[in-house]
Design a protein around this motif. Sequence first.
Motif: not given
Lengths: 96, 96
Positions: A55-82
């Motif tokens: 129940n923690h949803h990283a963003d996924l971007a697919i560009n042909y053969d590439k997958l970029r994953v980005t993750t942040t914690t909205h409930s932490a004020g859009h900061q990086v958490s554990a």
Amino acid sequence: MSDQPLTEAEIELALSELPGWSHVGNHLEATWTFDGHLHALAAATAVGLLNERRNHHADLAINYDKLRVTTTTHSAGHQVSAKDTDLARAISDLLD
Amino acid sequence: MSDQPLTEAEIELALSELPGWSHVGNHLEATWTFDGHLHALAAATAVGLLNERRNHHADLAINYDKLRVTTTTHSAGHQVSAKDTDLARAISDLLD
């Protein structure tokens, strides 16, 4: 798992064990290149299942053969958490 | 199918029959919101199969329950061509 923001030192420590991941702006990100588009799609689906299970949803971007994953914690004020470092670890366990 | 750039008038005409699609910068884009993350993943996979079949690969961005699709034609100098309007039509036929 805590959704408190990690300190910069805590993030750096976590990243030292997460090859390929970077701390960019307020999120963690990593990119994989696969053997074609369908492989990238399958990898995105697999990461999405990890997202859903935690129940923690990283963003996924697919560009042909590439997958970029980005993750942040909205409930932490859009900061990086554990939640992000833990998810990054699980994704790397799956894809690396 | 031609990969020559379409004129603005040709793009506008095509978009008049493609609700939800916009001409932004040098690409066409549309966003769908689904009933949760797994549904968005499934939709991305389905669009990816269309991409692969046409050998024309729209970019896919999944953000929780949203799927954003963007398409441009690299061989047309990163402009919109009939390959993009045709793919957009096929995607809308699938998802709308």
